[in-house]
Design a protein around this motif. Structure first.
Motif, PDB file in Angstrom:
ATOM      1  N   GLU A 294       2.237   1.878  -3.363  1.00 53.69           N
ATOM      2  CA  GLU A 294       1.162   2.447  -4.183  1.00 53.69           C
ATOM      3  C   GLU A 294       0.967   3.923  -3.834  1.00 53.69           C
ATOM      4  OE1 GLU A 294      -0.447   1.622  -7.062  1.00 53.69           O
ATOM      5  OE2 GLU A 294       0.887  -0.060  -6.583  1.00 53.69           O
ATOM      6  N   ALA A 295       0.879   4.194  -2.550  1.00 47.36           N
ATOM      7  CA  ALA A 295       0.634   5.563  -2.089  1.00 47.36           C
ATOM      8  C   ALA A 295       1.681   6.505  -2.644  1.00 47.36           C
ATOM      9  CB  ALA A 295       0.653   5.600  -0.568  1.00 47.36           C
TER      10      ALA A 295
ATOM     11  N   GLU B 237      -5.247   4.320   4.891  1.00 44.95           N
ATOM     12  CA  GLU B 237      -5.563   2.926   5.165  1.00 44.95           C
ATOM     13  C   GLU B 237      -4.469   2.265   6.031  1.00 44.95           C
ATOM     14  OE1 GLU B 237      -6.811   0.946   1.667  1.00 44.95           O
ATOM     15  OE2 GLU B 237      -6.771  -1.020   2.642  1.00 44.95           O
TER      16      GLU B 237
ATOM     17  N   LYS C 243      -5.363   9.758  -4.385  1.00 51.29           N
ATOM     18  CA  LYS C 243      -5.373   8.369  -3.929  1.00 51.29           C
ATOM     19  C   LYS C 243      -4.245   8.096  -2.936  1.00 51.29           C
ATOM     20  CE  LYS C 243      -7.497   5.830  -7.736  1.00 51.29           C
ATOM     21  NZ  LYS C 243      -7.106   5.133  -8.966  1.00 51.29           N
TER      22      LYS C 243
ATOM     23  N   TYR D 105      -4.570   5.633   0.343  1.00 49.66           N
ATOM     24  CA  TYR D 105      -3.718   4.478   0.688  1.00 49.66           C
ATOM     25  C   TYR D 105      -3.055   4.691   2.034  1.00 49.66           C
ATOM     26  CZ  TYR D 105      -4.063   2.435  -4.002  1.00 49.66           C
ATOM     27  OH  TYR D 105      -4.513   1.855  -5.138  1.00 49.66           O
TER      28      TYR D 105
ATOM     29  N   LEU E 160       0.820  -1.201   0.000  1.00 50.03           N
ATOM     30  CA  LEU E 160       0.000   0.000   0.000  1.00 50.03           C
ATOM     31  C   LEU E 160       0.858   1.257   0.000  1.00 50.03           C
ATOM     32  CD1 LEU E 160      -2.778  -1.071   2.510  1.00 50.03           C
ATOM     33  CD2 LEU E 160      -2.960  -0.877   0.021  1.00 50.03           C
TER      34      LEU E 160
END
Lengths: 837, 601
Positions: free
Chosen positions: A350-351, A368, A361, A365, A347
């Motif tokens: 991705e972040a 989260e 986004k 991420y 994650l």
């Protein structure tokens, strides 16, 4: 990045394997690898090849021994001129072991330079080497041999060679199809297969063992493999079955049927440390198979003839055109890159990407991860995973993600991140094909930076090693200095450069870097036969103490003497002086010392204790008559006979005259005179007189009543009157001869006055006699005299007469109230009167 | 146990600890039970580093004294020789090893520990005797400077002065330089070095060289010492000759202090118990350790002896008052408090008893006529009276055959105070001495002349009066009770060496250039660069720390004088003292005497 997992091959549920290319090889091999004897050192080490050896098609062509870096660059080659080679292997220190048929093992460095050789013993020599293996244990690098007589011999550490011949295997008729060396609980044993049986050979016995849980239908053993750590064992059976378990044969991991009945060319373990999956790689002519605890296996097609090199955490696969690494994907990488992974690291990666795209986004991420409070873990995962990547781009993106995540953490310790950045830089640098050390992060940590630096030094990659030291800020003594010293030791061996050039080049580079020992480098130069260079190098050595031993070894003793003196270390000076003494003839030895006063006086000290005669020679050479005289005096006292003493003193006397020391000469003359006289007295009076001082001689004479003789000595030796009078009254008092004393006191006016008479008499507890002399004491001492004899009344009178307050007090102090009341009163009155005035 | 070492400005416990660590490491190298064979001279100094208990903890089971012959039986695995690197000792060791029974089992392993330095020469010697291979470990134990007290270090190298000045053997100076390097490794580089004398120059040169030999090993310790002052003993030959008049100095003059221990006649220390009317007086000498760990001793050691009595009586009153307290203690709390103080009070009382006894012993001597006469003559010489002619008292003492060392001290003192004696006077004294004490002393006299203690005035004039006046060596108005000048330690004479140290601190040696030139040897100043981070920023009112190193020995009176300077309120400098050996006039002269033992005819 979407295709990142494209080369991942699953084995079972949990694990993936991937094969990645390390280098494309440009080593221009003409032959197939199968035609060569090949040995590649572990930890991304060099590759040795002996060409033309297997198939002796053209016996005239000499085989060629070549050593390549892992990236296929030729490091060195040399025509093989020795006997038939059976096996090649590398030591832990990256020396090449060439095991010959006759049991001789030749040791080369990785530049094909011969270092030394050793033999595996007579038995091996007679029966020849059939097969050989080089193995590594905690004791070092070992060699195991199967001889033509089907016996095993082994040495566990070639640097401390102790040959062991293992017991015979009963019923062994032909060479076993496979065998391996195991190290268990610090004991090295050989495991061999004969048909369907396994034998374990230790020092004393041969026992049958069997792998637990092996299918009865497995058939005879054809191949076996021991893991890198000696902990696991794999067995390949005739039926195509692979059994995997612990090397102790106590536990079975799994069994797998390959379906191929011909034995594989190579079988090696391919497991990373602490992995749950334990897998073995098998290689046949055209295919590679990874098998483990799974009903499926991974198959690869081999386009070319390949060679497997087991590593700590995977397998390297060498072929004519490429060099690949096959390994299990580490957990951290799996977590991040596995498709649809929701692991915190994934994650975070991705972040970060979204953040770069300026997409909101990124926040989602991040949120989260943070909601689960897993951000530290996510950062940790990214850092760890970066270590496992070979592509700098991937490393970077992972590190960027970690760095990004770090921003949202309070007090996240930065060391891990920094360390990883540093380590990766080092790893990327050494993986470069020009350097060619394809270490993985895991291997690097196992190897340690110190060993890695050693290996760079071995490859003569000094600049890189130094840059790494500087980059990692290693302490100079362990880092840069050590490497420079190695470089210098290599430099002095370059025979094509002049001494001057080499010395200058070395000094320019080394300067006075801390921890450099120029004398070590000079020693190396001297060992290479370059004495002149060694001397030049020694000039740069600031520690003169260090220069001396080598200079002595090089027979430059005089230079050594100078250096020893400079150092101030007298022990060194002594050492050189004694060395010189043995080396030179006496004359030039003395001459040398003359020019070095420090050395000369130390040598004199040495002679004083060890060689008195030499000391005389030394003083003679300097015309130092005073010291010669002293020496004779000293010598005289060790003489057993009086004649000897007298003779020695006579010598001393002569020397003192030469030294123009008239006083000493006269004194010595007197001494001789006294000695002769004492001998005479001793004989005549039958009493020991020898070695008494003049004073004591006279004293003894008076004590014995020989007044005439005493008088004679007094005159002969011109004893001063004062001393004679003291001497005589003391002796007389001791003798108790008061009559003689009184006579003496009246013989003429006493040069010492009469107080001594009083004192001496009092000392001998004769107040009566003492009193006789008190009145003769001059007024200024009279009070003291009367006090001494205890006549306080007279004392008081004398004091009052002299009007001396101090003396009055002195007497008063002696008065006791009971008996001397009257005297005290008188004194007090007088004193009061005195004070009034 | 070693608390007194850390009491001063510089914590010398660190040095002692370093020594102990090194010793332990060596002992652990020789695994198994061990016996130590001691070079006897080393036992005293070692005692200051480590007690027997430390050795015992490391499996030392037996101790022997090094002597020729077969080693005593001891069922140990290791035999360790603790020796100075001297060839004579190597011969003894060789003898020991060769006589070892090779048949015995188990065999004993041999090791050598060289103190303070391993010697190639000795090892070569052992090699030539064929025994070098018998030793498994050959190591060195760099016991150079041994901490004696919180402000005192000594190398205890007995013959240092003789070796340097008579034999031109500068081994001890090398050890001194090494010791100073060790000290700097522990306490930081000393930024300023001053010195006076040839030996001082040599030591400073070696230090600078040694520092250069280890470039880069940049010392990163904040310097504890600001200044090092190296002084040759031969710059001030006068001071040790004079009788010390401080309490500690007198104990040393009369009974001799060795490695902080003194042995005293036992009579005065008999336990005074009722009913035992002196039945059995102890016959063993009473052995006492003297250092600043003992509160009372720390207070009186450096006082002029004449000021000791009043302190002792004051102390006695305080202590008895303290014991009286118990009658006032009424509540349980008060009694408890009283009891808790008891051990300290009892220790104080026994300390007081000891020192009262010592003071009585000393008083018996200092009040004797002979002591007084001797002192009078000394003081006359030092104040410059009649130094140029034969002295009656000395003559009388010779005629009565007083101890030779006393005579030599006086004659040398006269010679030094007159910049040498007239040839006639010198020859007269020498002849008197030879005739009275024996002609063999001609060598001793020769040694004293070589060392400059005794000499003929050659042409030149007598410099001593100038030196005395410029340096104010003689103070007529000395205050023994509440001193205001260092001259109290000799009741009038201010030790030259200490005066030099004092003037260096303030106003600096530039003011006495002329006098410095009259004293032997060069004077110099060196600076050792410090990295900027380590340069000191002095706090207001913070004292400087100066290490004064006496090459060739120092007396207790000089130490007392330096301590006095340290304690002066406006002094601005605190002194730590280091030396090759703690000396007094007697031990010093003795070390220069030639011992000739005539073979019996």
């Amino acid at each position: 990045m979407d295709c990142y997992t494209a080369n991942w091959n699953p084995l079972g549920e949990e694990t993936f394997y991937r094969k990645l290319e390390l280098y494309s090889m440009e080593w221009g091999l003409r032959e197939d690898l199968r035609d060569c004897v090949v040995a590649a050192a572990p930890y991304g080490g060099p590759i040795a090849l002996l060409r033309n050896s297997r198939r002796d098609k053209t016996p005239s062509a000499r085989p060629l021994l070549e050593i390549y870096s892992a990236s296929g660059l030729l490091l060195a080659s040399v025509p093989w001129k020795s006997g038939r080679l059976v096996h090649l292997g590398w030591t832990a220190g990256e020396d090449l072991l060439c095991i010959q048929e006759d049991g001789t093992v030749l040791v080369y460095n990785l530049f094909c330079e011969f270092k030394r050789h050793f033999s595996m013993g007579n038995e091996v020599l007679q029966n020849h080497v059939l097969e050989a293996q080089v193995f590594h244990t905690e004791f070092g690098t070992g060699v195991a041999i199967l001889t033509g007589a089907l016996r095993f011999s082994l040495a566990t550490n070639i640097d401390d060679l102790k040959l062991r011949r293992l017991p015979e295997v009963p019923g062994l008729q032909k060479p076993p199809p496979c065998w391996a060396v195991l190290s268990q609980d610090r004991v090295t044993v050989v495991l061999l297969a004969v048909g369907q049986e396994l034998f374990l050979l230790d020092n004393t016995s041969c026992s049958v063992v069997s792998p637990p849980g092996l299918s009865p239908s497995a058939g005879p053993f054809l191949h076996m493999a021991v893991s890198f750590t000696h902990r696991h064992l794999a067995l390949f059976c005739d039926s195509g079955t692979v059994w995997m378990g612990t090397a102790s044969l106590k536990e079975k991991f799994c069994e797998f049927n390959t379906g191929i009945r011909s034995p594989p060319k190579q079988m090696v373990w391919c497991t990373r440390p602490r992995s749950r999956q334990r897998a073995v790689v098998l290689a046949w002519e055209r295919q590679l198979m990874v098998v483990g605890n799974s009903s499926e296996c991974i198959r690869f097609v081999l386009d070319e003839d390949s060679h497997l090199v087991p590593e700590l955490d995977g397998v390297r696969i060498l072929s004519r055109s490429s060099h690949e690494f096959l390994h299990e994907i580490p957990e951290a990488s799996q977590e991040i890159f596995r498709i649809a992974s929701m692991a915190p690291g994934a994650l975070l990666l991705e972040a970060q990407k979204e953040y770069e795209k300026e997409s909101q986004k990124a926040d989602e991420y991040l949120r989260e991860i943070r909601e689960q409070q897993l951000l530290p873990e996510a950062v940790g995962q990214c850092i760890e995973a970066a270590g496992y990547e070979h592509e700098p781009e991937t490393q970077k993106s992972l590190l960027r993600a970690a760095s990004f995540g770090k921003c949202f953490l309070d007090r996240f310790p930065p060391e891990g991140f920094v360390r990883m950045c540093q380590d990766l830089r080092v790893l990327n640098a050494i993986r470069d094909y020009q350097i060619g050390i394809p270490l993985t992060f895991t291997q690097y940590k196992q190897l340690t930076i110190e060993v890695l630096l050693d290996r760079l030094v071995l490859r003569r990659l000094y600049p890189l090693a130094i840059r790494i030291c500087e980059f990692l800020r290693l302490p100079e003594i362990q880092g840069v200095s050590r490497i420079l010293a190695h470089w210098a030791c290599y430099k002095v061996q370059q025979k094509d450069k002049s001494d001057e050039e080499v010395a200058q080049a070395i000094n320019q580079k080394l300067g006075d870097t801390a921890g450099i020992s120029y004398s070590d480098i000079a020693t190396r130069a001297y060992d290479c036969g370059r004495a002149e260079l060694a001397i030049k190098l020694l000039e740069y050595e600031p520690r003169s103490g260090e220069q001396v031993p080598l200079l002595l070894k090089m027979k430059r003793s005089k230079l050594a003497l100078g250096k020893a003196i400079e150092s101030g270390d007298t022990d060194l000076v002594y050492t050189v002086v004694l060395h010189l003494k043995n080396e030179l003839n006496r004359g030039s030895f003395f001459m040398t010392l003359q020019n070095q006063p420090v050395a000369l006086s130390l040598y004199r000290q040495f002679c004083r204790h060890q060689e008195r005669e030499t000391l005389k020679d030394l003083y003679n050479q300097d015309d130092n008559h005073q010291e010669l005289g002293n020496l004779h005096v000293q010598g005289g006292y060790s003489q057993q006979r009086i004649e000897g003493r007298v003779a020695a003193l006579q010598n001393a006397l002569d020397e003192f005259y030469k030294a123009k020391n008239d006083f000493a000469a006269k004194a010595t003359e007197e001494q001789i005179k006294l000695l002769r006289l004492q001998r005479h007295l001793q004989e005549e009076l039958d009493k020991p007189y020898l070695d008494l001082s003049l004073h004591d001689t006279v004293h003894t004479l008076i004590l014995d009543g020989h007044h005439k003789r005493a008088e004679q000595l007094y005159r002969d030796f011109r004893i001063p009157d004062k001393r004679y009078w003291w001497l005589k009254i003391n002796a007389l008092a001791t003798r108790g001869d008061w009559e003689e004393m009184e006579k003496f006191s009246k013989s003429k006016k006493s040069p010492i006055g009469y107080l001594p008479f009083v004192e001496v008499a009092v000392k001998h507890h004769n107040r009566y006699e003492a009193k006789k002399y008190a009145p003769r004491v001059p007024p200024e001492q009279r009070v003291k005299a009367f006090v001494l004899v205890g006549d306080l009344e007279q004392a008081a009178e004398a004091a009052i007469e002299r009007k001396n307050e101090a003396e009055m007090s002195l007497v008063l102090a002696r008065c006791s109230a009971a008996t001397d009341g009257a005297v005290a009163e008188k004194l007090n009155r007088a004193r009061a009167q005195l004070l009034k005035k | 146990m070693a608390a007194h070492l850390s009491s001063g400005r510089v914590n010398l416990t660190a040095l002692r600890e370093a020594g102990r660590r090194e010793l332990r490491e060596f002992l652990d190298k020789c695994a198994g039970s061990k016996a130590i064979v001691w070079d006897e001279y080393l036992t005293g100094p070692f005692g200051l580093i480590a007690q027997y208990s430390l050795l015992k903890e490391h499996e030392v089971e037996k101790m022997f004294t090094l002597k020729p012959g077969r080693l005593p039986p001891a069922d140990v695995k290791n035999i360790i020789f603790f020796v100075r690197p001297k060839l004579e000792l190597m011969d003894i060791i060789t003898d020991n090893v060769l006589r070892e029974d090779r048949g015995r089992s188990p065999q004993r392993d041999f090791h050598i520990l060289f103190v303070p330095r391993r010697s190639l020469l000795c090892e070569q010697w052992l090699k030539e005797q064929g025994v070098l291979g018998s030793f498994i470990h050959r190591e060195q134990y760099s016991l150079d400077l041994i901490p004696f007290d919180g402000d005192l270090l000594s190398m205890e190298s007995e013959s240092a002065f003789k070796e340097c000045y008579l034999e031109s053997d500068q081994t001890s100076l090398y050890h001194a330089a090494k010791g100073l390097m060790t000290l700097q490794a522990l306490y930081g580089t000393i930024p300023q070095i001053f010195g006076k004398g040839d030996c001082a120059r040599h030591v400073a040169n070696m230090m600078i060289r040694m520092k250069r030999e280890f470039p880069g090993s940049q010392n990163s310790i904040f310097p504890v010492f600001d200044t090092l002052l190296l002084l040759d003993r031969n710059v001030d030959l006068l001071t040790p000759l004079a009788t010390q008049l401080t309490y500690e100095g007198l104990i040393d003059e009369i009974y001799g202090i060795q490695n902080t221990y003194v042995k005293l006649p036992p009579e005065k220390f008999a336990p005074k118990k009722q009913g035992e009317g002196g039945k059995d007086l102890p016959t063993e000498p009473k052995k006492l350790q003297l250092n600043s760990a003992e509160e009372l001793y720390a207070e009186i050691r450096d006082k002029n002896f004449n000021a000791v009595g009043s302190v002792l009586s004051k102390k006695a009153k305080i202590i008895s008052a303290a014991f009286e307290e118990r009658h006032h203690a009424k509540t349980v709390g008060e009694i408890k408090q009283f009891v808790s103080q008891l051990p300290h009070m009892q220790a104080a009382r026994s300390s007081l008893a000891n020192h009262t006894s010592i003071a009585e012993l000393i008083k018996d001597i200092t009040t004797s006529e002979d002591f007084f006469d001797n002192l009078t003559v000394e003081q006359e010489f030092m104040s410059g009276i009649d130094t140029d002619k034969v002295n009656n008292y000395i003559e009388d003492c010779i005629a009565q055959k007083h101890p030779l060392i006393k005579i030599l001290r006086l004659v040398c003192l006269q010679s030094v105070c007159n910049s040498g004696l007239k040839q006639k006077v010198l020859d007269h004294y020498k002849r008197e001495i030879l005739q009275t004490y024996g002609y063999e002393h001609i060598l001793t006299l020769n040694n004293l002349e070589k060392a400059g203690l005794l000499k003929a005035q050659t042409g030149g004039r007598n410099n001593y009066p100038t030196i005395r006046k410029t340096l104010r060596l003689w103070m007529d108005d000395v205050n023994e009770q509440n001193p205001n000048d260092i001259s109290y330690v000799y009741s009038g004479y201010a030790p030259l060496s200490v005066r030099l140290a004092q003037l260096l601190a303030r106003p600096g040696w530039r003011s006495i250039e002329e006098v410095l030139k009259m004293l032997p040897g060069p004077h110099f100043e060196e600076r050792q660069q410090l990295p900027t981070g380590l340069q000191k920023k002095r706090q207001q009112g913070e004292n400087r720390v100066t290490l004064v190193f006496f090459l060739g020995g120092v007396t207790y009176a000089e130490i007392a004088a330096l301590r006095f300077l340290s304690q002066m309120e406006d002094g601005g400098t605190e002194y730590i003292i280091a030396t090759t050996k703690l000396i007094n006039g007697t031990t010093w002269i003795k070390s220069l005497m030639e011992k000739l033992e005539p073979a019996p005819f």
